[in-house]
Design an enzyme around this catalytic site. Structure first.
Site, mmCIF file in Angstrom:
data_model
loop_
_atom_site.group_PDB
_atom_site.id
_atom_site.type_symbol
_atom_site.label_atom_id
_atom_site.label_comp_id
_atom_site.label_asym_id
_atom_site.label_seq_id
_atom_site.Cartn_x
_atom_site.Cartn_y
_atom_site.Cartn_z
ATOM 1 N N CYS A 101 -5.113 -2.914 2.894
ATOM 2 C CA CYS A 101 -5.119 -2.711 4.344
ATOM 3 C C CYS A 101 -6.169 -3.599 4.993
ATOM 4 C CB CYS A 101 -5.333 -1.232 4.645
ATOM 5 S SG CYS A 101 -5.128 -0.785 6.387
ATOM 6 N N LYS A 104 -9.673 1.283 -3.373
ATOM 7 C CA LYS A 104 -10.123 0.725 -2.103
ATOM 8 C C LYS A 104 -11.581 1.088 -1.850
ATOM 9 C CE LYS A 104 -8.784 0.484 2.773
ATOM 10 N NZ LYS A 104 -7.888 1.037 3.817
ATOM 11 N N GLU A 120 0.840 -1.199 0.000
ATOM 12 C CA GLU A 120 0.000 0.000 0.000
ATOM 13 C C GLU A 120 0.874 1.247 0.000
ATOM 14 O OE1 GLU A 120 -3.475 1.921 2.911
ATOM 15 O OE2 GLU A 120 -2.167 0.310 3.632
#
Length: 507
Positions: free
Chosen positions: A377, A327, A267
């Protein structure tokens, strides 16, 4: 039929809340040392036993104390992100963790109050009631206000016999089964005439699951060679201008040097927006992968001030257009600001803000016939959201890739906890999980939830390995892709309704 007498109370009431808090904190050991999975069952059993012998008001206090300590002990590392990296005063960061834990434990408080009010005195019925209410509390914590299912009870069972239920029922179903077995054991032992039935029954179920052959719902696909990068960039340097060039250079060098089918960087491995980079950088990086055999997937923020920004993964592949994954499930306070909390985020010096959400049913990244589904994440906490990508079996992912930066939380148990979460996702879907992280755990997990390749956390390194894709649907993937978590909610509510009606009819 009269309700049976409550079990004897050998401990004074003044110890109830401290005992419940101690149990809630103690069971979090099993989220890191997963071989201690039985410890969680013991702690839940003692909680159920005490709740069964108290009036509803005190039972609510037990649930609240257990839940608050459970969450505080399991997520204390949030303090580091807020204080060390966000600049929040220590007392305020401690208060924020405590307030979050206390608030989210209200669900368990209500669940135990209802259990104490509706219990019948029959161990197996009360165990089902306890487990159904436990499930409702966990679903509420995992869904309401965008959800925070970290340290959901099922994750402590990833190496336990109950993990065999993962491809059928998912993590919440495992939590339900754990609560039912623990409560059945405790409530049966509290009644002399049934003392050993609960313990023997629970042990029999666990032994049966342990000895049973694992289910096979998926078929082997192609094998890919993979390279995973772990930069170990200190969080205080990751977004500091004077350090960004060095961090970018290391990640780009790793991407360019890879000779495997797929290379993945974590990320925000590229911490700049494309328009902030040197003019030739992005085209030259893309051209490198367009002309070779290696596919690349790496984290980078995208967007602009007018359109908004996304926390994204970009994929480069030979002979194909650039791939984007944005995301979908954003982190409160880090990637979006909940209504009414701008004052809180202004107190922290964190270089993130409001991001746009990506698609729930995002397409996968094709690599030599395999379909790699990125998640970023803590998105891999939400199995029901990953399941949405399985609504069409023909385009369903054959493997997952998690790109994370756990550097926000320092050298803490957050790394190990996140690893167990990814392992349980692999079990639910019978899909391998590739994890490329900044500080760890950077690993390859196979479709049985086993770590086959790994780097030591908090080190800089390059991990090479092999991973085999999988086709086919587990029962969990089938029903969760169509109905989300509604079947579990319906099951819990139906159980509560039936058990309460039976108690009233028997009264």
């Amino acid at each position: 039929m009269r309700r049976s007498a409550a079990p004897a109370r050998p401990l004074p009431r003044v110890l109830d809340l401290p005992l419940a808090a101690a149990l809630g904190a103690l069971q979090t050991v099993a989220y890191v040392r997963t071989e201690a999975w039985g410890l969680q069952l013991v702690c839940i059993a003692l909680l159920a036993w005490r709740a069964a012998s108290t009036p509803p008001g005190r039972a609510a206090g037990l649930g609240w104390a257990f839940g608050t300590a459970w969450l505080a002990a399991g997520t204390w590392w949030l303090f580091i992100s807020m204080h060390r990296y966000g600049g929040l005063p220590a007392w305020m960061a401690v208060a924020a963790v405590a307030a979050l834990s206390a608030f989210l434990s209200l669900y368990l408080a209500v669940a135990l109050a209802a259990f104490a009010h509706w219990r019948s005195g029959q161990p197996w019925r009360d165990a089902l009631l306890f487990a159904a209410l436990w499930l409702l509390a966990e679903l509420a914590r995992g869904v309401i206000f965008t959800g925070f299912p970290w340290v959901a009870s099922g994750y402590a069972q990833v190496d336990a016999p109950l993990a065999r239920l993962a491809p059928w029922l998912g993590v919440y179903g495992i939590g339900f089964a754990a609560a039912a077995l623990a409560a059945w054991t405790a409530l049966a032992l509290a009644q002399p005439e049934r003392r050993w039935w609960g313990a023997l029954g629970s042990a029999g179920i666990l032994v049966t699951l342990a000895l049973a052959s694992p289910a096979h719902f998926t078929q082997a696909g192609a094998t890919l060679t993979v390279t995973l990068l772990q930069g170990n960039i200190p969080q205080e340097e990751k977004f500091a201008t004077e350090h960004q060039a060095a961090a970018l250079e290391w990640h780009v060098s790793g991407l360019l040097a890879a000779q495997t089918d797929l290379v993945i960087a974590p990320e925000t491995a590229v911490p700049f927006l494309p328009q902030q980079m040197p003019e030739a950088f992005w085209p030259s990086l893309k051209a490198h992968f367009a002309g070779g055999r290696t596919h690349a997937l790496f984290g980078v923020p995208l967007g602009n001030e007018d359109a908004g920004y996304t926390n994204s993964a970009v994929g480069f592949a030979p002979g194909r257009a650039e791939y984007h994954y944005d995301k979908h499930h954003l982190v409160p306070f880090g990637e979006f600001i909940p209504y009414g909390f701008k004052w809180f985020t202004r107190l922290m010096d964190i270089p993130l803000g409001d991001f746009n959400r990506g698609l729930l049913r995002a397409p996968s990244f094709a690599v030599n016939g395999e379909r790699v589904a990125p998640n970023i994440c803590y998105e891999d906490l939400f199995g029901e959201e990953l399941a949405a990508r399985f609504d069409d079996p023909a385009s369903a992912p054959t493997m997952f890739a998690n790109l994370s930066n756990i550097g926000w939380f320092g050298d803490t148990v957050a790394v190990d906890q996140h690893l167990q979460i990814s392992r349980l996702r692999a079990l639910e879907f019978e899909r391998p999980m590739l994890r490329a992280t900044n500080t760890g755990a950077t690993v390859v997990i196979d479709h049985r939830g086993r770590v086959t390749h790994q780097l030591p956390p908090y080190t800089r390194g390059v991990l090479e390995g092999r991973v085999q894709g999988r086709d086919g649907l587990t029962p969990f993937a089938w029903w969760a892709s169509r109905f989300g978590l509604w079947p579990l909610l319906a099951l819990a509510l139906l159980l509560v309704l039936v058990l309460v009606l039976r108690r009233r009819m028997a009264a």
